[in-house]
Structure formats: C-alpha cells, structure tokens
Design a protein around this motif. Structure first.
Motif, PDB file in Angstrom:
ATOM      1  N   GLN A 356      36.139  14.636 -24.743  1.00 39.86           N
ATOM      2  CA  GLN A 356      37.200  13.116 -23.920  1.00 39.86           C
ATOM      3  C   GLN A 356      38.365  12.673 -24.582  1.00 39.86           C
ATOM      4  O   GLN A 356      38.589  12.145 -25.318  1.00 39.86           O
ATOM      5  N   VAL A 358      41.049   9.598 -22.538  1.00 39.21           N
ATOM      6  CA  VAL A 358      41.760   8.671 -21.829  1.00 39.21           C
ATOM      7  C   VAL A 358      42.736   8.097 -21.826  1.00 39.21           C
ATOM      8  O   VAL A 358      43.058   8.171 -23.002  1.00 39.21           O
ATOM      9  N   ARG A 360      45.696   5.381 -21.363  1.00 37.59           N
ATOM     10  CA  ARG A 360      45.876   3.811 -20.567  1.00 37.59           C
ATOM     11  C   ARG A 360      47.576   4.483 -20.492  1.00 37.59           C
ATOM     12  O   ARG A 360      47.776   3.864 -21.234  1.00 37.59           O
ATOM     13  N   SER A 370      46.336   6.747 -25.359  1.00 40.56           N
ATOM     14  CA  SER A 370      45.671   7.570 -25.462  1.00 40.56           C
ATOM     15  C   SER A 370      44.312   7.586 -26.551  1.00 40.56           C
ATOM     16  O   SER A 370      44.776   6.997 -27.330  1.00 40.56           O
ATOM     17  N   PRO A 405      34.717   4.725 -19.598  1.00 36.47           N
ATOM     18  CA  PRO A 405      35.883   5.051 -19.519  1.00 36.47           C
ATOM     19  C   PRO A 405      37.035   4.696 -18.724  1.00 36.47           C
ATOM     20  O   PRO A 405      38.633   4.852 -18.688  1.00 36.47           O
ATOM     21  N   GLU A 406      36.766   4.400 -17.838  1.00 33.49           N
ATOM     22  CA  GLU A 406      37.524   3.879 -16.287  1.00 33.49           C
ATOM     23  C   GLU A 406      38.144   2.294 -16.593  1.00 33.49           C
ATOM     24  O   GLU A 406      39.235   2.375 -16.706  1.00 33.49           O
ATOM     25  N   ALA A 409      40.945   2.881 -19.656  1.00 35.10           N
ATOM     26  CA  ALA A 409      41.775   3.595 -18.498  1.00 35.10           C
ATOM     27  C   ALA A 409      42.800   2.658 -17.768  1.00 35.10           C
ATOM     28  O   ALA A 409      43.731   2.624 -18.045  1.00 35.10           O
TER      29      ALA A 409
END
Length: 420
Positions: A356, A358, A360, A370, A405-406, A409
């Motif tokens: 993955q 992610v 921000r 990243s 992850p949320e 970010a």
C-alpha cells in the motif's frame, strides 16, 4: 585504547574514508592513520556534483570534507593519486601502483562505486559524459553552459536520480534536454509508477522531453563530436552531448582479488559485511557504496549508494576497527533537489516489498508525504517540499507499529502520535 604502534589503513578517498579517519582521531586512536585515494583531490562529498556545484551555486572549496590542512593537523597520512593494486591478507599489507608496500593492523575498504558503461558504439566521442568525480562535474558544467549559450541539445541515458538532477541543471542553463529511459516513468523501480509520473510531469513542465520504453543503441558523430543518439525502437534524437546515467557498480575488484566474501550481483553486489561492517576477514572492514551489510533493523543484507550511508558508515567502521561493539542500523536516507522541488526519502521499499502507498498532503502542489506500507507498517517515507519530518518518519519505520492509513493520510494528525 589500541596501541600507538598500530597502523590503520583506509583505502578510498571519499566521504566514508575521510569520516573514518576523523572518527579514529576523535575516539583517541594515536597510532598511524594512512588514507589512500586514487584521485589527487582531497576527500570530497559527491551530492554537490549533480546539484549546487554543477549549477555554479557552490564554490569549489565547499565540496571538501575537511580543509586540506586538517589532515596534517590530525596526523593523517595521505597518499593521493595512488591506486591500491593488491591486498596480501596473510602479510597484512597493501601494495600501491608505484610499488610501495604498506603494512596494516586494520584495513578499511571504502573504494566506492563507478558509473556503469553502455556497451554501444560512440561512447568514445567527445561530448559523452559520466558523472561520478569532481573532474566529471566540472567538465559537464562547462558543457552545459556551452549548450545553454548555443541552444545545444543534451541527451541523457537514464531517468534515475543523477539523470534527473542533471536534466534540471541543464534546463536551468538553457540547454535542450531529452531523457531516454527503458522503464515507463522516471524512478519506476524506486518510487513506482504513480510517484514516478510526478517527476515526469515536473520535468515536462520545465521543457524536458522523455522517450520511455527505449534504450540507446548507438551514439553517432562526425570528426569525433556527438551528432545524435539512436534507440532500439528506430528513433534518432539530435544531440551535441550525452550523459550516461544508468547507475553505478561497486568497486569490488580489490576485495575480490583478496579473496574476501562478496554478494552476488543479482542481489545488489558489494562486499559482504556484518552489522559492524567487518568483512569475512576479521582485520578488514568495508564502508560506503561497496558495503553490503546485514541490517539488524531491516533483517536483510543491504547495499546503499547514497551520501548518508558514507557519512554514517565510515564512523561505525572506524569504531569497529578500534574494537568497540557497534551496530550499523541507520535507516537509509537520501535527498534530491530539482528545480523548486526538494525531497527526502527514508527507508527501504523495493518493488514487491509493500502492499500500500498512502499520501498525506497535496501531490498537485507537490507538497506532500508519501508512505510505503507493508501489513500496515511504514517501511519507507518520502517528504516532498515538506520539511522537518524526517525524524518522525524514521521513528515510524523503526517502531514497526501498525498504523491507521486514514490517520496517516490526515495532515492534522501529528506524525509523532502515530507510533504511540
């Protein structure tokens, strides 16, 4: 402390070797320290060669690790412009190109890397460049100035870090630039396609032309001068100069001929060392670009060709030579400057190692971070035009904690709260 009658020899006149010599003295070693470099220049740092020095922003003296007088002041014996041709591990000696034989008690190999060559016709023409040494940078800088003045064209083989930094410098001077790259984006194998495309867009906006999915097969010329390059898809690109920037190979011949254990080229090559940077010979150490070290944090053998590895690896090797218990576990780090984009990268995330990515921040404004994740853990991070975040990024990598992850970010969530 090690006996004063001992001799520690450092082979390699770059940053790793110079920092090792500095550390030996700062740690109180009062034996002989001999540093051997195959360039006549005093040890210098390489990042400016494709950045500020290439652009004419930095003075020549700024690239050197120490002022020339430092070596005599700290009783470091220099043999500059000398090549070590052989190591006799039984006799514990090194032989120089002029026949001089020097005995050692401990030996550090910091021989660095050399540019990879293209096995194609035309690489002997004037105007064909590689970039590794100070003299290379000065020659290339003169070439870029002339190309900018005369509306000349530079073709670059390779869209890696060196190729892109030189492309930015060339456009700053006003030269026309075409970059030929076999992969579908710049930095494809380092950053992946999405973030690689960001660098393609950056350079395209500044007038660089890319030719992806192709390799240069010939450099054509007349009267010894470059005229064009041909690629394997039948295209021909006008050129007045060519930079070959397809990577570097560790300079391991000396170690190989001495019978030291090496790492297979398919696994990155280099001299095999343990976490204290000791080779298969307990009296021989390796640091910098040639050292393929067992990394205790990443649980793999890793060879890194970036500035920070030389900066930090040289001192660790020096302390190990002194008998200290040390472990080289620094998070890999590198940086780049291209036009108005500044970037820092921490960690290690080769293709296939992550599941993955992610982001921000705002990639459109090129102000973002990243993160590369595996099983919810951050294994690498890249901050673009966002500063003072390297420490928390590296702490996330070191902690190996699973992150949301949320939240990762979300720019409103402090990075240093994610590892708690």
């Amino acid at each position: 402390m090690v006996d004063a009658d001992q001799t520690f020899v450092i082979v390699g006149g770059g940053l790793a070797g110079a920092k090792a010599a500095e550390t030996l003295r700062s740690e109180g070693f009062n034996g002989r320290v001999i540093l051997i470099g195959d360039e006549r220049e005093h040890p210098y740092e390489r990042p400016p060669l494709s950045k500020a020095y290439l652009l004419g922003k930095d003075e020549r003296d700024s690239v050197f690790v120490h002022e020339p007088a430092w070596y005599a002041q700290h009783d470091v014996e220099l043999h500059l412009g000398q090549t070590v041709t052989a190591i006799d591990r039984d006799a514990r000696t090194v032989r120089l190109g002029d026949g001089t034989v020097i005995r050692y008690d401990k030996l550090l190999l910091a021989t660095g890397a050399e540019p990879r060559r293209l096995p194609i016709p035309g690489t002997d023409l004037a105007g064909v460049h590689h970039l590794r040494r100070l003299a290379h940078s000065e020659r290339l800088r003169d070439e870029l100035r002339a190309l900018g003045r005369d509306n000349g064209h530079l073709v670059i083989a390779g869209a890696g870090w060196i190729g892109l930094e030189v492309a930015a410098a060339a456009r700053t001077y006003g030269a026309e630039v075409t970059v030929v790259e076999a992969d579908p984006t710049p930095l494809y194998r380092v950053l992946g396609p999405e973030l690689g495309q960001l660098f393609a867009d950056l350079h395209t906006e500044h007038g660089v032309r890319f030719h992806f999915g192709a390799r240069i097969t010939e450099i054509t010329g007349q009267d010894g001068m470059v005229l064009a390059v041909r690629t394997d898809d039948g295209e021909e690109h006008p050129a007045h100069a060519v930079l070959i920037a397809i990577g570097a190979a560790p300079r391991t011949a000396l170690a190989e001929n001495a019978g030291l254990a090496l790492v297979d080229r398919a696994d990155g090559g280099g001299v095999a060392v343990d976490e204290s940077l000791r080779t298969s010979d307990p009296d021989v150490f390796a640091a910098g670009d040639i050292a393929a070290a067992h990394h205790p944090l990443l649980h793999t053998r890793l060879r890194v060709e970036h500035w920070a590895n030389a900066l930090n690896g040289g001192p660790v090797a020096a302390r190990a030579m002194l008998g200290q218990h040390v472990s080289y576990d620094r998070v890999p780090y590198f940086f780049t400057d291209q036009y108005d984009l500044g970037m820092e990268y921490s960690g290690w995330a080769p293709p296939g190692s992550y599941d993955q990515v992610v982001v921000r921040g705002d990639t459109g404004k090129r102000e973002f971070i990243s993160f590369w994740l595996k099983e919810g853990r951050v294994i690498a991070g890249m901050n673009v035009n966002v500063w003072d975040v390297t420490d928390p990024i590296q702490e996330l990598i070191r902690s190996r904690v699973q992150v949301d992850p949320e939240r990762l970010a979300d720019p409103s969530v402090p990075l240093d709260s994610l590892g708690a």
